[in-house]
Scaffold this motif. Structure first.
Motif, PDB file in Angstrom:
ATOM      1  N   VAL A  29      -6.977   6.346  -6.580  1.00 51.42           N
ATOM      2  CA  VAL A  29      -7.055   5.186  -5.688  1.00 51.42           C
ATOM      3  C   VAL A  29      -6.960   3.861  -6.447  1.00 51.42           C
ATOM      4  N   HIS A  30      -7.086   3.921  -7.761  1.00 50.51           N
ATOM      5  CA  HIS A  30      -6.907   2.716  -8.574  1.00 50.51           C
ATOM      6  C   HIS A  30      -5.523   2.667  -9.220  1.00 50.51           C
ATOM      7  N   GLY A  31      -4.625   3.541  -8.760  1.00 48.95           N
ATOM      8  CA  GLY A  31      -3.253   3.506  -9.254  1.00 48.95           C
ATOM      9  C   GLY A  31      -3.057   4.127 -10.619  1.00 48.95           C
ATOM     10  N   GLN A  32      -3.980   4.969 -11.061  1.00 53.34           N
ATOM     11  CA  GLN A  32      -3.884   5.557 -12.393  1.00 53.34           C
ATOM     12  C   GLN A  32      -3.426   7.014 -12.386  1.00 53.34           C
ATOM     13  N   ALA A  33      -3.131   7.566 -11.218  1.00 51.35           N
ATOM     14  CA  ALA A  33      -2.640   8.942 -11.153  1.00 51.35           C
ATOM     15  C   ALA A  33      -1.158   8.963 -11.522  1.00 51.35           C
ATOM     16  N   PHE A  34      -0.598  10.138 -11.678  1.00 47.42           N
ATOM     17  CA  PHE A  34       0.777  10.220 -12.177  1.00 47.42           C
ATOM     18  C   PHE A  34       1.735  10.948 -11.250  1.00 47.42           C
ATOM     19  N   GLY A  37       0.790  -1.232   0.000  1.00 52.67           N
ATOM     20  CA  GLY A  37       0.000   0.000   0.000  1.00 52.67           C
ATOM     21  C   GLY A  37       0.818   1.276   0.000  1.00 52.67           C
ATOM     22  N   ARG A  38       0.273   2.293  -0.459  1.00 50.31           N
ATOM     23  CA  ARG A  38       0.934   3.591  -0.484  1.00 50.31           C
ATOM     24  C   ARG A  38      -0.142   4.640  -0.707  1.00 50.31           C
ATOM     25  N   THR A  39       0.265   5.845  -0.932  1.00 50.97           N
ATOM     26  CA  THR A  39      -0.699   6.890  -1.252  1.00 50.97           C
ATOM     27  C   THR A  39      -0.322   7.520  -2.582  1.00 50.97           C
ATOM     28  N   ASP A  40      -1.284   8.137  -3.183  1.00 52.32           N
ATOM     29  CA  ASP A  40      -1.035   8.990  -4.334  1.00 52.32           C
ATOM     30  C   ASP A  40      -1.759  10.288  -4.072  1.00 52.32           C
ATOM     31  N   THR A  41      -1.485  11.275  -4.866  1.00 51.52           N
ATOM     32  CA  THR A  41      -2.100  12.574  -4.630  1.00 51.52           C
ATOM     33  C   THR A  41      -3.333  12.760  -5.488  1.00 51.52           C
ATOM     34  N   ILE A  42      -4.328  13.359  -4.890  1.00 47.33           N
ATOM     35  CA  ILE A  42      -5.550  13.730  -5.590  1.00 47.33           C
ATOM     36  C   ILE A  42      -5.522  15.241  -5.715  1.00 47.33           C
ATOM     37  N   ARG A  43      -5.361  15.728  -6.893  1.00 45.98           N
ATOM     38  CA  ARG A  43      -5.256  17.167  -7.125  1.00 45.98           C
ATOM     39  C   ARG A  43      -6.633  17.822  -7.054  1.00 45.98           C
ATOM     40  N   SER A  44      -6.724  18.851  -6.221  1.00 45.68           N
ATOM     41  CA  SER A  44      -7.981  19.585  -6.075  1.00 45.68           C
ATOM     42  C   SER A  44      -8.066  20.755  -7.040  1.00 45.68           C
ATOM     43  N   ALA A  45      -6.935  21.309  -7.387  1.00 45.20           N
ATOM     44  CA  ALA A  45      -6.907  22.449  -8.297  1.00 45.20           C
ATOM     45  C   ALA A  45      -6.895  21.935  -9.731  1.00 45.20           C
ATOM     46  N   THR A  46      -8.034  22.007 -10.372  1.00 43.27           N
ATOM     47  CA  THR A  46      -8.185  21.535 -11.749  1.00 43.27           C
ATOM     48  C   THR A  46      -8.712  22.673 -12.616  1.00 43.27           C
TER      49      THR A  46
END
Length: 101
Positions: A83-88, A35-44
């Motif tokens: 959360v599905h590992g598709q962020a960059f 497990g790990r984290t990725d970032t969810i960008r709020s500024a779009t």
């Protein structure tokens, strides 16, 4: 609900400082090994359009409501990607750290 809170943060920051906040939230990727984290960008781009419409007093409330829905949808979609590992973001961070070595 999370998307609306993130958009409220964006709007509040813009009203206070006259610019968008470069914010993100962490998204858990615990479904993957270790497990790990990725970032969810709020500024779009969608949140920017919503915030700018709110800053402009000439826009009609219906238009602001539609921009809010679009921004919330964009945030929700990106959250699912993360959360599905598709962020960059973490991928690019890893490449940057490797390049520094």
């Amino acid at each position: 609900p999370d998307a609306f809170i993130q958009l409220a943060f964006q709007l509040a920051y813009h009203r206070m400082y006259g610019r968008n906040a470069p914010t993100y939230e962490s998204g858990s990727i615990r479904r993957f090994r270790r497990g790990r984290t990725d970032t969810i960008r709020s500024a779009t781009a969608a949140s920017d359009a919503f915030v700018r419409a709110c800053a402009n007093g000439d826009d009609v409330s219906m238009e602001k409501g539609e921009l809010l829905r679009k921004a919330a949808q964009a945030h929700s979609e990106y959250s699912q990607w993360a959360v599905h590992g598709q962020a960059f973001d973490r991928h690019l961070l890893g490449l940057r750290l490797i390049a520094k070595q």
